[in-house]
Design an enzyme around this catalytic site. Sequence first.
Site, PDB file in Angstrom:
ATOM      1  N   ARG A 194       0.844  -1.205   0.000  1.00 26.74           N
ATOM      2  CA  ARG A 194       0.000   0.000   0.000  1.00 26.74           C
ATOM      3  C   ARG A 194       0.880   1.255   0.000  1.00 26.74           C
ATOM      4  NH1 ARG A 194      -0.530   4.554   2.693  1.00 26.74           N
ATOM      5  NH2 ARG A 194      -0.196   3.459   4.653  1.00 26.74           N
ATOM      6  N   ASP A 195       1.509   1.547   1.106  1.00 31.86           N
ATOM      7  CA  ASP A 195       2.357   2.747   1.217  1.00 31.86           C
ATOM      8  C   ASP A 195       3.506   2.685   0.210  1.00 31.86           C
ATOM      9  OD1 ASP A 195       3.687   4.989   2.092  1.00 31.86           O
ATOM     10  OD2 ASP A 195       3.998   4.308   4.133  1.00 31.86           O
ATOM     11  N   ASN A 222      10.283   4.153   2.896  1.00 31.31           N
ATOM     12  CA  ASN A 222      10.011   3.674   4.240  1.00 31.31           C
ATOM     13  C   ASN A 222      11.195   2.851   4.741  1.00 31.31           C
ATOM     14  OD1 ASN A 222       7.026   4.273   4.647  1.00 31.31           O
ATOM     15  ND2 ASN A 222       6.972   3.244   2.666  1.00 31.31           N
ATOM     16  N   HIS A 265      10.881   6.636   8.182  1.00 23.87           N
ATOM     17  CA  HIS A 265      11.400   6.767   6.812  1.00 23.87           C
ATOM     18  C   HIS A 265      12.912   6.969   6.876  1.00 23.87           C
ATOM     19  CE1 HIS A 265       7.954   7.157   3.891  1.00 23.87           C
ATOM     20  NE2 HIS A 265       7.370   6.870   5.029  1.00 23.87           N
ATOM     21  N   CYS A 310       7.367  10.031   0.172  1.00 19.27           N
ATOM     22  CA  CYS A 310       6.328  10.978   0.567  1.00 19.27           C
ATOM     23  C   CYS A 310       6.207  12.004  -0.556  1.00 19.27           C
ATOM     24  CB  CYS A 310       6.678  11.668   1.878  1.00 19.27           C
ATOM     25  SG  CYS A 310       5.454  12.911   2.346  1.00 19.27           S
ATOM     26  N   HIS A 357       6.535   4.279  12.589  1.00 20.95           N
ATOM     27  CA  HIS A 357       6.584   4.254  11.117  1.00 20.95           C
ATOM     28  C   HIS A 357       7.697   5.215  10.697  1.00 20.95           C
ATOM     29  CE1 HIS A 357       4.410   4.120   7.081  1.00 20.95           C
ATOM     30  NE2 HIS A 357       5.244   5.123   6.915  1.00 20.95           N
TER      31      HIS A 357
HETATM   32 MG    MG Z   1       5.439   5.668   4.829  1.00 23.02          MG
END
Ligand code: MG
Length: 297
Positions: A14-15, A247, A207, A238, A205
């Site tokens: 997803r991300d 990520n 990065h 992002c 979460h």
């Molecule tokens: Mg992310």
Amino acid sequence: MIPKKVTIYEVGARDGLQNEKGVISTDVKIEFIGRLVAAGLPIVEATSFVHPKWVPQLADAADVMTALGDAGKDMPVLVPNERGLDRALELGLKHIAIFGSATETFAQKNLNRSLDEQFAMFEPTVARGRPGSTSAPTSPCASATRGRARSPSTEVVSVGKRLFDLGASQLSLGDTIGVGTAGHVKDLIAAFCQAGMEIDDLAMHFHDTYGRAPANTYSALQEGISTYDASAGGLGGCPYAKSATGNLATEDLVWMLNGLGIEHGVDLDAVVETSVWMAGHLGRPSPSAVVRALAAG
Ligand code: MG
């Protein structure tokens, strides 16, 4: 204080894929998710029911979830609002994730809304998704753009807690532009705990924009945090920060957990193989140092 066991919440499908410009076929996404599950990842966020106008790459969300069948019903999907929740419920899905902003500035940039408008959208969505209803929320994420301030902003803590208090089972704190360092992480966790949150209510979460994701993870481990979002191969970025790289790579996380003797249940070689395979579909190598080292090995 360092946990004996960590849960990895895999966000690659997803991300990781949502901002990819090139078309990735539905079949490749389905195989990607299947490989991640087969590699032992306990939670695989599968897709997003955001309007296709905003995230065209995931416009095939319903097709992906239908193809996954019963296996997909336990996988969380991102829903931005009640319309997204309706689409998830129509498919019999049981877990939703909400992605929110933790500051007024990021809310305007990310969702083009004020924080109050964000909550007006989330409240009915999470209320209808609570346990006892047809779906249980798992992981509303608060994404914090904290700038470079040394101290955790009281705004981030109050907004994050407000998101959690909607009825979420866990709050994942996102450093979406990757500017946090180990000291920020320690202070932020302490600030959330002072505000009344339990350590197990929190996930992280990170990065790797500034190369700090593994160090930040180690800082959070020392504070007792036992759930981490990660993305196979370090996929994702992002869109609001041009230099933002991916990520935290699942492989970088697993490599460190192995070194610390922390249980996680994930087959590192299988994730590396999956990331190399996906890199072939994307036409560029994984940014993960661990993937590159092991793939060359
Ligand atoms: Mg992310």
